[in-house]
Enzyme design. Structure first.
Site, short mmCIF file in Angstrom:
data_model
loop_
_atom_site.label_atom_id
_atom_site.label_comp_id
_atom_site.label_asym_id
_atom_site.label_seq_id
_atom_site.Cartn_x
_atom_site.Cartn_y
_atom_site.Cartn_z
CG HIS A 1 -2.06 0.96 1.07
ND1 HIS A 1 -1.97 2.29 1.39
CD2 HIS A 1 -3.30 0.75 0.58
CE1 HIS A 1 -3.13 2.87 1.11
NE2 HIS A 1 -3.95 1.96 0.61
CG ASP B 1 -8.64 -4.38 -2.62
OD1 ASP B 1 -9.79 -4.30 -2.16
OD2 ASP B 1 -8.09 -3.47 -3.24
N1 CMC Z 1 4.36 -7.41 -4.94
C1 CMC Z 1 5.70 -7.36 -5.13
N2 CMC Z 1 6.44 -6.25 -4.98
C2 CMC Z 1 5.82 -5.13 -4.65
C3 CMC Z 1 4.41 -5.10 -4.45
C4 CMC Z 1 3.68 -6.31 -4.59
N3 CMC Z 1 2.36 -6.32 -4.41
N4 CMC Z 1 4.02 -3.82 -4.12
C5 CMC Z 1 5.15 -3.10 -4.12
N5 CMC Z 1 6.22 -3.87 -4.43
C6 CMC Z 1 7.63 -3.45 -4.49
C7 CMC Z 1 7.92 -2.66 -5.74
O1 CMC Z 1 8.40 -3.49 -6.78
C8 CMC Z 1 8.98 -1.68 -5.26
O2 CMC Z 1 10.20 -2.35 -5.21
P1 CMC Z 1 11.59 -1.53 -5.50
O3 CMC Z 1 11.67 -0.49 -4.43
O4 CMC Z 1 12.64 -2.57 -5.39
O5 CMC Z 1 11.45 -0.94 -6.86
C9 CMC Z 1 8.56 -1.38 -3.83
O6 CMC Z 1 7.82 -2.53 -3.39
C10 CMC Z 1 7.70 -0.14 -3.66
O7 CMC Z 1 6.61 -0.25 -4.59
P2 CMC Z 1 5.96 1.00 -5.32
O8 CMC Z 1 5.25 0.52 -6.54
O9 CMC Z 1 6.98 2.08 -5.50
O10 CMC Z 1 4.93 1.46 -4.20
P3 CMC Z 1 3.65 2.33 -4.42
O11 CMC Z 1 3.37 2.97 -3.12
O12 CMC Z 1 3.80 3.21 -5.61
O13 CMC Z 1 2.51 1.25 -4.77
C11 CMC Z 1 0.69 -0.23 -4.63
C12 CMC Z 1 1.50 0.85 -3.91
C13 CMC Z 1 -0.54 -0.56 -3.78
C14 CMC Z 1 0.22 0.28 -5.99
C15 CMC Z 1 1.59 -1.49 -4.81
O14 CMC Z 1 1.98 -1.99 -3.55
C16 CMC Z 1 0.88 -2.59 -5.63
O15 CMC Z 1 0.93 -2.54 -6.85
N6 CMC Z 1 0.21 -3.56 -4.93
C17 CMC Z 1 -0.57 -4.58 -5.62
C18 CMC Z 1 -1.92 -3.99 -6.01
C19 CMC Z 1 -2.85 -3.83 -4.83
O16 CMC Z 1 -3.02 -4.75 -4.03
N7 CMC Z 1 -3.52 -2.67 -4.77
C20 CMC Z 1 -4.55 -2.41 -3.75
C21 CMC Z 1 -4.20 -1.30 -2.82
S1 CMC Z 1 -5.33 -1.26 -1.43
C22 CMC Z 1 -6.84 -0.82 -2.10
C23 CMC Z 1 -6.89 0.58 -2.58
O17 CMC Z 1 -6.75 1.49 -1.76
O18 CMC Z 1 -7.11 0.76 -3.79
#
Ligand code: CMC
Length: 431
Positions: A308, A366
Site C-alpha cells: 500500500h 483487497d
Molecule cells: N508485490 C511485489 N512487490 C511489490 C508489491 C507487490 N504487491 N508492491 C510493491 N512492491 C515493491 C515494488 O516493486 C517496489 O520495489 P523496488 O523499491 O525494489 O522498486 C517497492 O515494493 C515499492 O513499490 P511501489 O510501486 O513504489 O509502491 P507504491 O506505493 O507506488 O505502490 C501499490 C503501492 C498498492 C500500488 C503497490 O503496492 C501494488 O501494486 N500492490 C498490488 C496492487 C494492490 O493490491 N492494490 C490495492 C491497494 S489497497 C486498495 C486501494 O486502496 O485501492
C-alpha cells in the site's frame, strides 16, 4: 489550517526563500509552496504525489506507519464493529455521528431515492452483455447527469445535497443492474423495507421465479465491506473526483471519473486481480513459484492484495476484513475451500519472506474482500463495482468539502518538460 510560527528555508543558487509551514491537527507538518513559483521561478517535482498534500481536508486521517485510519476522528475498527454503513455515510458527509432522529431521517431520505429513472433501463440495454460491470457503471453514472438535471447545479447547496443522496441511494441499484444485465437476468427493483446491504444482496441474487432472503450474517458482512471501503483520504480515485470537480463539472460526471480511476488493478481493481491470482496459483505447492516471480525485477508480476502506498505496517481494514472472512466462510461451510487455503498459505509465506518484510509489504483490504465476496456468490467482475458503490460516499463527502473550500482553484499541475526546444516547421516535401 493551523498556522505555526514555523517556516522552511529553501536555498536556490545561493538565494534563500522562506516558506510557511502549516500544522495539521494530527500528522506531519506541511510546507506551503503555493507562492514558490511566483517568488523563486521554480516548480516542485513529485510524480505520484508521494510528498504532496493537494488539499486541506477534515474527513479522513491515515497514519500509515501505525496502521491508523480515522473517519472524522473515529477509528475504523470501532466503526466497522459497532456502527453500520449508512451511519458512517452520515458521519463522513456531515462530520458527526447522527442522533437517532437524524439517522432515521437520513436513512429515510436515502431509501426514497433507491429507484432509478425508468428510461435508464434502456441505457443499460445499449451495452453488450459481456461488458464488464465497471464499464457499464462508468457509463450509467455519467449518464445520470442527463437524467437528473435538477441536481447538477453545483452552486446550489440544496442541489448538491440531493445529488449526494441520489448517488448513495442509487449506486447499489446501478451496480446490481450492471450485474443482472451481464448474466442475462431481469433487473430487480429495490425494496425499501430492507436495509441497505440486504437490499443490495437481494437485487443481485433474487430472480422473479425465486425470492432471496439475505442471511443476517451475510448482510452484516456485506455492510462491513461497504463500511471498510467508505473513504480513504486522497487516494487516486478521490483525487480524480476532486480534480474533475475543480473545473466545476457536475457531480455525476465527477463520480463517473472516480469510478473509471478506481477500476485499475493498482487501486480498486486489485480485489478482482487478487482472486484471479489466487485461482491461477491454484494449489499451495505453487506458491513459492509466484513469490519468486513477485520478487523478480525482470517480471512485472506483483502479489495482488499486497502493499500500500500509505500503510507500511498493516492495513487496519484488512484486520477487520480477515475476521469477517472467517465468519462468512464458517457460516457457508467453506473453510476448506482450496483458494482460501492458498490465500492463507500465501500470506504466511510472503510475511516470512525478507523481501516483503524489508519493503513493508503487507496484505491490504483487497486481499480478503475477494475471498468473502466469492464465498457469497459474486463473480470476480463484481468485486470492483462493490468497491465503487462503497466508496461513493467518500467521493461525495470530499467533493462537497472541496466545493465549500474558499481556497478552491482549478487543479492544474505543472511539469518537468524534457521534450524538444522550439524548432521551425519544415514542409513535408523538404523533410
Ligand atoms: N508485490 C511485489 N512487490 C511489490 C508489491 C507487490 N504487491 N508492491 C510493491 N512492491 C515493491 C515494488 O516493486 C517496489 O520495489 P523496488 O523499491 O525494489 O522498486 C517497492 O515494493 C515499492 O513499490 P511501489 O510501486 O513504489 O509502491 P507504491 O506505493 O507506488 O505502490 C501499490 C503501492 C498498492 C500500488 C503497490 O503496492 C501494488 O501494486 N500492490 C498490488 C496492487 C494492490 O493490491 N492494490 C490495492 C491497494 S489497497 C486498495 C486501494 O486502496 O485501492
Amino acid at each position: 489550517m493551523a498556522d505555526t510560527q514555523k517556516s522552511a528555508k529553501l536555498t536556490i543558487d545561493g538565494q534563500d526563500f522562506d516558506l510557511p509551514v502549516h500544522s495539521p491537527t494530527v500528522g506531519p507538518d506541511v510546507v506551503d509552496i503555493r507562492k514558490l513559483y511566483g517568488q523563486a521561478g521554480v516548480f516542485t517535482y513529485d510524480p505520484g504525489f508521494t510528498s504532496t498534500a493537494a488539499c486541506e481536508s477534515a474527513i479522513t486521517f491515515i497514519d500509515g506507519d501505525e496502521g491508523v485510519l480515522l473517519h472524522r476522528g473515529y477509528p475504523i475498527g470501532q466503526l466497522a464493529g459497532q456502527s453500520h454503513y449508512l451511519e458512517v455515510c452520515y458521519l463522513l458527509l456531515y462530520g458527526n455521528l447522527p442522533s437517532a432522529a437524524e439517522l432515521q431521517d437520513f436513512e429515510g431520505r436515502v431509501t426514497q431515492h433507491t429507484m432509478i429513472h425508468e428510461q435508464m433501463h434502456n441505457f443499460f440495454r445499449g451495452f453488450r452483455r459481456d461488458a464488464h460491470p465497471m464499464a457499464t457503471m462508468v457509463g450509467v453514472v455519467g449518464a445520470m447527469s442527463a437524467f437528473y438535471h435538477d441536481s447538477t447545479d453545483i452552486n446550489d447547496a440544496w442541489q448538491r445535497e440531493v445529488a449526494s443522496i441520489r448517488l448513495i441511494a442509487k449506486m447499489p441499484t446501478i451496480a446490481a443492474m450492471a450485474y443482472k444485465y451481464s448474466i442475462g437476468q431481469p433487473f430487480v427493483y429495490p425494496r425499501n423495507d430492507l436495509d441497505y446491504a440486504s437490499n443490495f444482496l437481494r437485487m443481485c441474487f433474487s430472480v422473479p421465479a425465486e425470492d432471496y432472503h439475505a442471511d443476517p450474517i451475510l448482510a452484516r458482512a456485506m455492510d462491513r465491506i461497504f463500511t471498510l471501503h467508505a473513504d480513504h483520504e486522497q487516494n487516486a480515485s478521490t483525487s480524480t473526483v476532486r480534480l474533475a470537480s475543480s473545473s466545476g463539472a457536475n457531480p455525476f460526471a465527477c463520480i463517473a471519473a472516480g469510478i473509471a480511476c478506481l477500476w485499475g488493478p493498482a487501486h480498486g481493481g486489485a480485489n478482482q486481480a487478487c482472486l484471479e491470482m489466487l485461482n491461477e496459483i491454484g494449489t499451495v505447492d505453487r506458491i513459492p513459484e509466484f513469490i519468486a516471480r513477485a520478487k523478480d525485477k525482470n517480471d512485472p508480476f506483483r502479489l495482488m492484495g499486497f502493499g500500500h502506498r500509505v500503510y507500511k505496517n498493516f492495513d487496519p481494514r484488512a484486520t477487520v476484513m480477515k475476521e469477517s472472512a472467517d465468519e462468512v466462510l464458517d457460516l457457508l461451510g467453506v473453510e476448506n475451500n482450496p483458494i482460501l487455503q492458498v490465500a492463507k498459505e500465501l500470506e504466511k509465506q510472503a510475511l516470512a519472506d525478507p523481501y516483503f518484510a524489508d519493503k513493508k509489504l503487507f496484505p491490504n483490504v483487497d486481499f480478503y474482500s475477494g475471498i468473502i465476496l466469492e464465498a457469497m456468490g459474486f463473480p470476480t467482475s463484481m468485486f470492483t463495482p462493490i468497491f465503487a458503490l462503497s466508496r461513493t460516499v467518500g467521493w461525495i463527502s470530499q467533493w462537497k468539502e472541496q466545493l465549500s473550500d474558499p481556497a478552491l482553484k482549478i487543479g492544474r499541475p505543472r511539469q518537468l518538460y524534457t521534450g524538444e526546444t522550439q524548432r521551425d516547421y519544415i514542409p513535408v516535401e523538404k523533410r
